[in-house]
Scaffold this motif. Structure first.
Motif, short mmCIF file in Angstrom:
data_model
loop_
_atom_site.label_atom_id
_atom_site.label_comp_id
_atom_site.label_asym_id
_atom_site.label_seq_id
_atom_site.Cartn_x
_atom_site.Cartn_y
_atom_site.Cartn_z
N TYR A 80 0.84 -1.21 0.00
CA TYR A 80 0.00 0.00 0.00
C TYR A 80 0.86 1.25 0.00
CZ TYR A 80 -3.45 3.43 1.47
OH TYR A 80 -4.26 4.54 1.55
N LEU A 81 1.92 1.24 0.81
CA LEU A 81 2.83 2.39 0.85
C LEU A 81 3.49 2.61 -0.50
CD1 LEU A 81 4.20 4.57 2.62
CD2 LEU A 81 5.96 2.87 3.17
N LEU A 82 3.85 1.53 -1.16
CA LEU A 82 4.48 1.63 -2.48
C LEU A 82 3.52 2.23 -3.51
CD1 LEU A 82 7.01 0.92 -4.16
CD2 LEU A 82 5.96 -1.30 -4.61
N ILE A 83 2.26 1.84 -3.46
CA ILE A 83 1.27 2.39 -4.39
C ILE A 83 1.07 3.87 -4.14
CG2 ILE A 83 -1.18 2.31 -5.04
CD1 ILE A 83 -1.09 -0.69 -4.55
N ILE A 84 1.02 4.27 -2.87
CA ILE A 84 0.87 5.69 -2.53
C ILE A 84 2.04 6.50 -3.07
CG2 ILE A 84 0.80 7.33 -0.62
CD1 ILE A 84 -1.81 5.87 -0.99
N ILE A 85 3.24 5.99 -2.88
CA ILE A 85 4.42 6.71 -3.36
C ILE A 85 4.43 6.79 -4.88
CG2 ILE A 85 6.94 6.62 -3.50
CD1 ILE A 85 6.94 5.33 -0.73
N ALA A 86 4.14 5.67 -5.55
CA ALA A 86 4.16 5.64 -7.02
C ALA A 86 3.12 6.57 -7.62
CB ALA A 86 3.94 4.21 -7.50
N SER A 87 2.01 6.75 -6.95
CA SER A 87 0.96 7.62 -7.48
C SER A 87 1.26 9.10 -7.31
CB SER A 87 -0.38 7.30 -6.79
OG SER A 87 -0.31 7.59 -5.40
N ALA A 88 2.25 9.43 -6.47
CA ALA A 88 2.50 10.84 -6.17
C ALA A 88 3.86 11.34 -6.66
CB ALA A 88 2.40 11.06 -4.65
N VAL A 122 3.73 -12.38 -1.87
CA VAL A 122 2.51 -12.24 -2.69
C VAL A 122 1.93 -10.83 -2.63
CG1 VAL A 122 0.12 -13.02 -2.95
CG2 VAL A 122 1.95 -14.70 -2.64
N PRO A 123 1.69 -10.23 -1.46
CA PRO A 123 1.13 -8.87 -1.46
C PRO A 123 2.06 -7.83 -2.07
CG PRO A 123 1.69 -9.55 0.77
CD PRO A 123 1.80 -10.76 -0.08
N VAL A 124 3.37 -7.99 -1.86
CA VAL A 124 4.31 -7.04 -2.46
C VAL A 124 4.33 -7.18 -3.98
CG1 VAL A 124 6.75 -6.43 -2.63
CG2 VAL A 124 5.74 -6.89 -0.40
N ALA A 125 4.33 -8.42 -4.48
CA ALA A 125 4.32 -8.64 -5.93
C ALA A 125 3.04 -8.10 -6.56
CB ALA A 125 4.47 -10.13 -6.22
N LEU A 126 1.90 -8.26 -5.90
CA LEU A 126 0.65 -7.71 -6.42
C LEU A 126 0.67 -6.19 -6.45
CD1 LEU A 126 -1.96 -10.07 -4.70
CD2 LEU A 126 -1.24 -10.07 -7.11
N LEU A 129 2.71 -5.10 -9.33
CA LEU A 129 1.94 -5.24 -10.57
C LEU A 129 1.00 -4.05 -10.78
CD1 LEU A 129 1.20 -7.04 -13.00
CD2 LEU A 129 -0.53 -8.13 -11.54
N VAL A 130 0.37 -3.59 -9.72
CA VAL A 130 -0.50 -2.42 -9.80
C VAL A 130 0.30 -1.19 -10.21
CG1 VAL A 130 -1.96 -0.85 -8.46
CG2 VAL A 130 -2.18 -3.32 -8.16
N VAL A 131 1.48 -1.04 -9.63
CA VAL A 131 2.33 0.12 -9.97
C VAL A 131 2.73 0.08 -11.44
CG1 VAL A 131 4.59 1.17 -9.55
CG2 VAL A 131 3.20 0.39 -7.62
N PHE A 132 3.10 -1.09 -11.94
CA PHE A 132 3.49 -1.20 -13.35
C PHE A 132 2.31 -0.91 -14.27
CE2 PHE A 132 7.46 -3.52 -12.33
CZ PHE A 132 8.28 -2.91 -13.28
N CYS A 133 1.14 -1.37 -13.93
CA CYS A 133 0.00 -1.25 -14.84
C CYS A 133 -0.61 0.15 -14.85
CB CYS A 133 -1.08 -2.27 -14.46
SG CYS A 133 -0.59 -3.98 -14.73
N PHE A 134 -0.56 0.85 -13.73
CA PHE A 134 -1.31 2.09 -13.63
C PHE A 134 -0.45 3.35 -13.43
CE2 PHE A 134 -4.21 -1.25 -12.20
CZ PHE A 134 -5.31 -1.00 -13.01
N PHE A 135 0.78 3.21 -12.97
CA PHE A 135 1.55 4.40 -12.62
C PHE A 135 2.86 4.55 -13.40
CE2 PHE A 135 -0.81 3.22 -8.73
CZ PHE A 135 -1.66 4.30 -8.68
N PHE A 136 3.34 3.48 -13.99
CA PHE A 136 4.57 3.59 -14.78
C PHE A 136 4.18 3.83 -16.24
CE2 PHE A 136 8.22 1.42 -12.26
CZ PHE A 136 8.03 2.32 -11.24
N ARG A 137 4.07 5.10 -16.60
CA ARG A 137 3.70 5.49 -17.95
C ARG A 137 4.79 6.38 -18.53
NH1 ARG A 137 -0.20 1.99 -19.50
NH2 ARG A 137 -1.81 1.80 -17.90
#
Length: 227
Positions: A80-88, A122-126, A129-137
């Motif tokens: 969750y922390l990784l997704i927050i950072i990647a989105s900002a 598993v949760p870290v890999a998922l 995957l979210v970061v790659f699909c939605f935030f790495f553009r």
């Protein structure tokens, strides 16, 4: 227990890494990210405390169950922390996010047993995957391929390490079992067969002949010593 020692080391480095990430990205975290960043070291401290208690009390099963649940929770908090950072973060900070992703996957590679590894992996890999699909553009196929290869390498390496650890444990158990069997056999021989014992000297002559052995051969011990 190996897992208890790994968890204590893992908790130390994980807490240190969390503080560094919080210091670098505190402006991008927001309230929810800050809560996740605070939750992670708390979980690590609780895991280290449980590991210490396990080493003192030797309650292996209870610690293993608690460690798997805690590692899964820590992995979800990191994800969750990784997704927050990647989105900002800004585009030029994407490499730093990628380094965090790689570090999180590599950190748990030596966890034993395999269920402890999967609980965090598993949760870290998922989340990755979210970061790659939605935030790495824009989408980078080379980076995605490299990352996928590293994920596969981490999974296979951990599986092989766990298999090796299991084989060593089984071998140690078998050796211990053989030692116990041999010990019981020798004890039984000592208790039941000492009356039939004898020894030979360097010239292959009898000495220290038991009375029962000599009686069975119908020869007195002094006479056998001359044979």
């Amino acid at each position: 227990m190996l897992l208890a020692r790994i968890c204590r080391i893992y908790a130390l480095f994980g807490t240190f890494a969390d503080f560094l990430i919080f210091a670098d990205f505190r402006s991008e975290l927001g309230v929810t990210g800050g809560v996740a960043a605070i939750t992670i070291p708390v979980l690590y401290l609780w895991l280290a405390a449980r590991a210490r208690a396990m080493l003192v009390r030797n309650c292996t099963t209870a610690f293993l169950d608690a460690a798997v649940v805690t590692l899964a929770t820590v992995g979800a908090a990191w994800g969750y922390l990784l997704i927050i950072i990647a989105s900002a973060v800004l585009p030029d900070q994407r490499n730093a996010v990628g380094e965090i992703m790689i570090g999180l996957l590599a950190a748990i590679i030596i966890a034993v047993p395999f269920s402890a590894f999967l609980a965090f992996f598993v949760p870290v890999a998922l989340a990755d995957l979210v970061v790659f699909c939605f935030f790495f553009r824009p989408f980078d196929p080379y980076l995605t391929l490299c990352y996928s290869g590293f994920v596969l390498f981490t999974y296979v390496s951990s599986a092989l390490l766990n298999r090796l650890s299991l084989e060593r444990s089984v071998t140690r158990f078998r050796l211990q079992h053989q030692h116990e069997v041999t010990k019981l056999f020798l004890k039984n021989y000592t208790e039941n067969a000492t009356d039939w014992s004898w020894e030979l000297d360097a010239d292959l002559r009898f000495r220290n002949i038991s009375r029962r052995f000599a009686s069975a051969l119908r020869v007195v011990p002094p006479k056998m010593r001359q044979m």
